[in-house]
Design a protein around this motif. Structure first.
Motif, PDB file in Angstrom:
ATOM      1  N   PRO A 325      30.449  72.262 126.974  1.00 24.55           N
ATOM      2  CA  PRO A 325      29.311  71.685 127.709  1.00 24.55           C
ATOM      3  C   PRO A 325      29.052  72.404 129.035  1.00 24.55           C
ATOM      4  O   PRO A 325      27.896  72.552 129.445  1.00 24.55           O
ATOM      5  CB  PRO A 325      29.744  70.232 127.948  1.00 24.55           C
ATOM      6  N   ALA A 326      30.124  72.879 129.710  1.00 22.99           N
ATOM      7  CA  ALA A 326      29.943  73.551 131.001  1.00 22.99           C
ATOM      8  C   ALA A 326      29.171  74.853 130.815  1.00 22.99           C
ATOM      9  O   ALA A 326      28.275  75.172 131.613  1.00 22.99           O
ATOM     10  CB  ALA A 326      31.301  73.816 131.639  1.00 22.99           C
ATOM     11  N   TYR A 327      29.506  75.617 129.776  1.00 25.90           N
ATOM     12  CA  TYR A 327      28.798  76.887 129.594  1.00 25.90           C
ATOM     13  C   TYR A 327      27.349  76.652 129.176  1.00 25.90           C
ATOM     14  O   TYR A 327      26.442  77.409 129.574  1.00 25.90           O
ATOM     15  CB  TYR A 327      29.581  77.786 128.633  1.00 25.90           C
ATOM     16  N   ARG A 328      27.087  75.591 128.427  1.00 23.80           N
ATOM     17  CA  ARG A 328      25.700  75.325 128.025  1.00 23.80           C
ATOM     18  C   ARG A 328      24.872  74.804 129.201  1.00 23.80           C
ATOM     19  O   ARG A 328      23.663  75.027 129.264  1.00 23.80           O
ATOM     20  CB  ARG A 328      25.676  74.350 126.851  1.00 23.80           C
ATOM     21  N   ARG A 329      25.519  74.134 130.155  1.00 26.33           N
ATOM     22  CA  ARG A 329      24.800  73.705 131.363  1.00 26.33           C
ATOM     23  C   ARG A 329      24.479  74.893 132.276  1.00 26.33           C
ATOM     24  O   ARG A 329      23.643  74.769 133.173  1.00 26.33           O
ATOM     25  CB  ARG A 329      25.644  72.683 132.141  1.00 26.33           C
ATOM     26  N   ALA A 330      25.131  76.022 132.047  1.00 22.24           N
ATOM     27  CA  ALA A 330      24.866  77.201 132.864  1.00 22.24           C
ATOM     28  C   ALA A 330      23.683  78.013 132.339  1.00 22.24           C
ATOM     29  O   ALA A 330      23.395  79.082 132.873  1.00 22.24           O
ATOM     30  CB  ALA A 330      26.108  78.083 132.927  1.00 22.24           C
ATOM     31  N   GLN A 331      22.998  77.508 131.295  1.00 19.53           N
ATOM     32  CA  GLN A 331      21.850  78.201 130.711  1.00 19.53           C
ATOM     33  C   GLN A 331      20.587  77.369 130.909  1.00 19.53           C
ATOM     34  O   GLN A 331      20.631  76.140 130.791  1.00 19.53           O
ATOM     35  CB  GLN A 331      22.066  78.408 129.209  1.00 19.53           C
ATOM     36  N   PRO A 332      19.445  78.022 131.152  1.00 21.54           N
ATOM     37  CA  PRO A 332      18.196  77.251 131.233  1.00 21.54           C
ATOM     38  C   PRO A 332      17.907  76.508 129.935  1.00 21.54           C
ATOM     39  O   PRO A 332      17.564  75.320 129.960  1.00 21.54           O
ATOM     40  CB  PRO A 332      17.143  78.327 131.519  1.00 21.54           C
ATOM     41  N   ASP A 333      18.014  77.199 128.795  1.00 17.55           N
ATOM     42  CA  ASP A 333      17.910  76.595 127.453  1.00 17.55           C
ATOM     43  C   ASP A 333      16.859  75.488 127.404  1.00 17.55           C
ATOM     44  O   ASP A 333      17.166  74.311 127.179  1.00 17.55           O
ATOM     45  CB  ASP A 333      19.279  76.052 127.041  1.00 17.55           C
ATOM     46  N   LEU A 334      15.607  75.874 127.589  1.00 14.17           N
ATOM     47  CA  LEU A 334      14.527  74.894 127.714  1.00 14.17           C
ATOM     48  C   LEU A 334      14.381  74.012 126.482  1.00 14.17           C
ATOM     49  O   LEU A 334      13.931  72.866 126.587  1.00 14.17           O
ATOM     50  CB  LEU A 334      13.211  75.624 127.991  1.00 14.17           C
ATOM     51  N   LEU A 335      14.769  74.521 125.305  1.00 15.81           N
ATOM     52  CA  LEU A 335      14.632  73.721 124.091  1.00 15.81           C
ATOM     53  C   LEU A 335      15.581  72.528 124.092  1.00 15.81           C
ATOM     54  O   LEU A 335      15.293  71.508 123.469  1.00 15.81           O
ATOM     55  CB  LEU A 335      14.889  74.591 122.855  1.00 15.81           C
ATOM     56  N   HIS A 336      16.722  72.647 124.787  1.00 15.89           N
ATOM     57  CA  HIS A 336      17.659  71.524 124.834  1.00 15.89           C
ATOM     58  C   HIS A 336      17.586  70.756 126.151  1.00 15.89           C
ATOM     59  O   HIS A 336      17.667  69.531 126.157  1.00 15.89           O
ATOM     60  CB  HIS A 336      19.094  72.035 124.606  1.00 15.89           C
ATOM     61  N   HIS A 337      17.415  71.472 127.271  1.00 17.79           N
ATOM     62  CA  HIS A 337      17.353  70.781 128.562  1.00 17.79           C
ATOM     63  C   HIS A 337      15.972  70.201 128.846  1.00 17.79           C
ATOM     64  O   HIS A 337      15.851  69.228 129.611  1.00 17.79           O
ATOM     65  CB  HIS A 337      17.741  71.739 129.690  1.00 17.79           C
ATOM     66  N   GLY A 338      14.938  70.794 128.256  1.00 16.03           N
ATOM     67  CA  GLY A 338      13.586  70.278 128.462  1.00 16.03           C
ATOM     68  C   GLY A 338      13.204  70.233 129.933  1.00 16.03           C
ATOM     69  O   GLY A 338      13.385  71.196 130.674  1.00 16.03           O
ATOM     70  N   LEU A 339      12.706  69.084 130.377  1.00 17.00           N
ATOM     71  CA  LEU A 339      12.230  68.923 131.752  1.00 17.00           C
ATOM     72  C   LEU A 339      13.340  68.566 132.737  1.00 17.00           C
ATOM     73  O   LEU A 339      13.068  68.393 133.925  1.00 17.00           O
ATOM     74  CB  LEU A 339      11.147  67.828 131.799  1.00 17.00           C
ATOM     75  N   ARG A 340      14.586  68.490 132.265  1.00  9.30           N
ATOM     76  CA  ARG A 340      15.675  68.073 133.158  1.00  9.30           C
ATOM     77  C   ARG A 340      15.854  69.037 134.322  1.00  9.30           C
ATOM     78  O   ARG A 340      16.301  68.644 135.399  1.00  9.30           O
ATOM     79  CB  ARG A 340      16.981  67.969 132.376  1.00  9.30           C
ATOM     80  N   LEU A 341      15.523  70.302 134.109  1.00 10.16           N
ATOM     81  CA  LEU A 341      15.657  71.270 135.195  1.00 10.16           C
ATOM     82  C   LEU A 341      14.791  70.904 136.402  1.00 10.16           C
ATOM     83  O   LEU A 341      15.081  71.304 137.522  1.00 10.16           O
ATOM     84  CB  LEU A 341      15.276  72.670 134.698  1.00 10.16           C
ATOM     85  N   MET A 342      13.736  70.131 136.164  1.00  8.60           N
ATOM     86  CA  MET A 342      12.819  69.778 137.243  1.00  8.60           C
ATOM     87  C   MET A 342      13.388  68.683 138.141  1.00  8.60           C
ATOM     88  O   MET A 342      13.078  68.636 139.333  1.00  8.60           O
ATOM     89  CB  MET A 342      11.467  69.345 136.670  1.00  8.60           C
ATOM     90  N   TYR A 343      14.221  67.802 137.606  1.00  2.70           N
ATOM     91  CA  TYR A 343      14.689  66.668 138.412  1.00  2.70           C
ATOM     92  C   TYR A 343      16.208  66.545 138.496  1.00  2.70           C
ATOM     93  O   TYR A 343      16.720  65.711 139.254  1.00  2.70           O
ATOM     94  CB  TYR A 343      14.125  65.352 137.852  1.00  2.70           C
ATOM     95  N   ASP A 344      16.946  67.366 137.757  1.00  2.00           N
ATOM     96  CA  ASP A 344      18.412  67.275 137.767  1.00  2.00           C
ATOM     97  C   ASP A 344      18.971  68.391 138.654  1.00  2.00           C
ATOM     98  O   ASP A 344      19.102  69.550 138.232  1.00  2.00           O
ATOM     99  CB  ASP A 344      18.941  67.401 136.339  1.00  2.00           C
ATOM    100  N   GLY A 345      19.297  68.047 139.893  1.00  2.00           N
ATOM    101  CA  GLY A 345      19.809  69.040 140.827  1.00  2.00           C
ATOM    102  C   GLY A 345      21.128  69.633 140.384  1.00  2.00           C
ATOM    103  O   GLY A 345      21.380  70.831 140.584  1.00  2.00           O
ATOM    104  N   GLY A 346      21.987  68.835 139.771  1.00  2.00           N
ATOM    105  CA  GLY A 346      23.272  69.343 139.288  1.00  2.00           C
ATOM    106  C   GLY A 346      23.091  70.396 138.215  1.00  2.00           C
ATOM    107  O   GLY A 346      23.806  71.403 138.188  1.00  2.00           O
ATOM    108  N   LEU A 347      22.129  70.169 137.307  1.00  2.00           N
ATOM    109  CA  LEU A 347      21.853  71.140 136.256  1.00  2.00           C
ATOM    110  C   LEU A 347      21.317  72.445 136.847  1.00  2.00           C
ATOM    111  O   LEU A 347      21.714  73.539 136.426  1.00  2.00           O
ATOM    112  CB  LEU A 347      20.856  70.550 135.258  1.00  2.00           C
TER     113      LEU A 347
END
Length: 528
Positions: A325-347
């Motif tokens: 999970p840590a390595y996958r959180r280190a990728q933008p991976d828009l298909l899985h993270h979706g809009l979380r990059l916009m509001y999840d500061g930790g991500l």
């Protein structure tokens, strides 16, 4: 590798590069027999640290996933690391292709899918994830097939700062694909097994083994890793070898070797017949892009179902549950993270750290600048945008992020002597790559070292064209071209008219097949 490949010539060319004493020497693309490698290694299970010294015995080959060497471990400080014994031979895999084109193509496909550099090469968690899956699947194979030997063992991971990639040390397996077998049933056979067939028994046994292996991967929650062993990819068969010391039955000794995918599978870019089915199945799981994602919940359930068998491997499972999970959180991976990059500061911070680690491993930023990138969002985004500049992006990043490269560039413009040394080192680096692949021979190396202008012209045309090595050498080496033309004319005439020559040639082919395990001693003698 060309027949006339001589490691001593490679040593000479490397000595020219080292003798230039550049602030920022050109990075090698691969190693040669006889070179000594030293790595800080971490055992797969348990995760014990050590320092390994290995000597390269042979370059085995390279694909999209990386490059593989047969190497002998000469020393191990620290540890002990289970499986690593000084004096033993291992398969060392470094997760960067030796071919620049292969690396470019692999990284481009991966970037489309995950919007970041190829993770296994530059992310420590991704490097660990692959070997941990392999270690656990190996234990699953013992349950399913009765022996762990049908999956190659894996012992340690490391970072290679020279090539700018993570790597792994695995079991060396002496094996072969399958013997040449006459098959009179190729059109009449349907679902017949190896045990029921009188023809092509090794071929059928391998097909059955790979199908069973795919089922095991799915049962253990690794459907995307199973792509490495899907029969109808038409390129997975070399991932399984039959051990040379196991010939009692066609089924004995079959061993899965490769647990590193090379190319991401995009929904609009199938690359084999099997990919059409895999794309549909992936979409059903919600995975539009497939590479190495697994179902850790299903893996945990499989291990719980066979609790006694996995008791000693629980630390490896727990590390995998942390690293993946840590390595996958280190990728933008828009298909899985979706809009979380916009509001999840930790991500966002995790993705930022992932990019910085990638730049550091690939030499785009040194340790000091990597720390500054992590401390300043403005600096990070400026550095990120620089990489988008066509053709110049990598150089601009290194100029800013690597102090040794900045000193190198400054010296090129302020010292004619340094410029001359740099050009000679660059020429030697290019000739080293050409010589390894057969684009030039011994004479060509000497000629181009003495004639830098002609080398520069050749490097531009046809050097930049993706020509096969022999074509390149034919166009740049008149003596080789003359020999090739003469051989093309003389060889078929001689083969037709000279019985002794035919016997000599055919005998060589038979002996080669016997050495590679394609023929049994009785078959060899019968054909001779």
């Amino acid at each position: 590798m060309p027949e006339e490949y001589d490691a001593k010539q490679c040593d000479r060319l490397r000595s020219i590069i080292e003798g230039a004493e550049l602030h920022h020497p050109p990075r090698p693309t691969r190693y040669d027999p006889g070179q000594q490698l030293e790595f800080d290694v971490t055992g797969v299970h348990p995760a014990v640290a050590g320092r390994a010294t290995l000597v390269v015995e042979r370059f085995v080959g390279g694909g999209f996933a990386g490059q593989v060497y047969r190497a002998r471990l000469t020393a191990l400080d620290g540890g002990p690391i289970p499986g690593l014994e000084p004096g033993a031979v291992y398969a060392v895999k470094i997760l960067v292709p030796p071919s620049r084109f292969s690396q470019f193509f692999r990284d481009a496909i991966y970037r489309v899918g995950y919007q970041c550099p190829f993770a296994a090469q530059v992310n420590a968690g991704a490097a660990r994830t692959g070997v941990l899956w392999q270690k656990l699947i190996r234990r699953g194979a013992q349950i399913r097939f009765g022996s762990e030997r049908c999956v190659a063992d894996t012992y340690a991971t490391f970072l290679d700062p020279e090539l700018g990639a993570f790597g792994e040390i695995n079991e060396w397996v002496d094996g072969r694909n399958w013997r040449f077998e006459i098959d009179d049933e190729v059109t009449g056979r349907r679902k017949r097994s190896a045990a029921e067939s009188a023809s092509s028994r090794e071929y059928l046994a391998k097909k059955e083994f790979m199908a069973a292996l795919v089922r095991l991967f799915h049962d253990m929650g690794a459907p995307e890793l199973a792509r490495q062993y899907e029969w109808w990819t038409a390129k997975s068969q070399p991932n399984v070898l039959k051990r040379l010391d196991a010939d009692a039955t066609p089924e004995e000794g079959l061993t899965a070797l490769d647990f590193r995918a090379g190319l991401a599978l995009l929904p609009f870019l199938p690359m084999s017949p099997a990919d059409f089915k895999l794309i549909v199945k992936g979409m059903a799981r919600g995975d539009l892009v497939q590479f190495d994602r697994g179902d850790l919940g299903r893996l945990r359930a499989f291990c719980a179902e066979h609790e006694a068998a996995f008791a000693d491997l629980m630390p490896a499972l727990e590390e995998l549950e942390q690293a993946d999970p840590a390595y996958r959180r280190a990728q933008p991976d828009l298909l899985h993270h979706g809009l979380r990059l916009m509001y999840d500061g930790g991500l966002r911070r995790a993705v930022k750290a992932g990019f910085i680690e990638a730049w550091r491993v690939k030499g785009r930023a040194d340790e000091a600048h990597a720390a500054r990138l992590g401390a300043s969002s403005l600096r990070f985004w400026l550095f990120f945008v620089l990489g988008v500049v066509p053709f110049l992006g990598t150089g601009l990043r290194k100029l800013w992020g690597a102090s040794s490269f900045a000193r190198h560039v400054a010296a090129l413009f302020t010292s004619l002597g340094y410029l001359a040394r740099a050009l000679r080192a660059s020429r030697a680096q290019c000739l080293l790559a050409w010589y390894r692949t057969g684009k030039v021979g011994e004479g060509g190396v000497e000629f181009f070292l003495r004639h830098p202008v002609l080398h520069f012209v050749t490097r531009i045309v046809p050097g930049l064209l993706p020509l096969p090595p022999k074509w390149h050498r034919f166009l740049t080496d008149p003596k080789f071209a003359a020999r090739s033309i003469a051989g093309a004319v003389v060889y078929p005439v001689r083969f037709y008219r000279d019985a002794a020559f035919r016997v000599e040639w055919l005998t060589g082919e038979i002996e080669a097949g016997a050495r590679e395990g394609m023929l049994t001693p009785d078959e060899r003698q019968h054909i001779l």
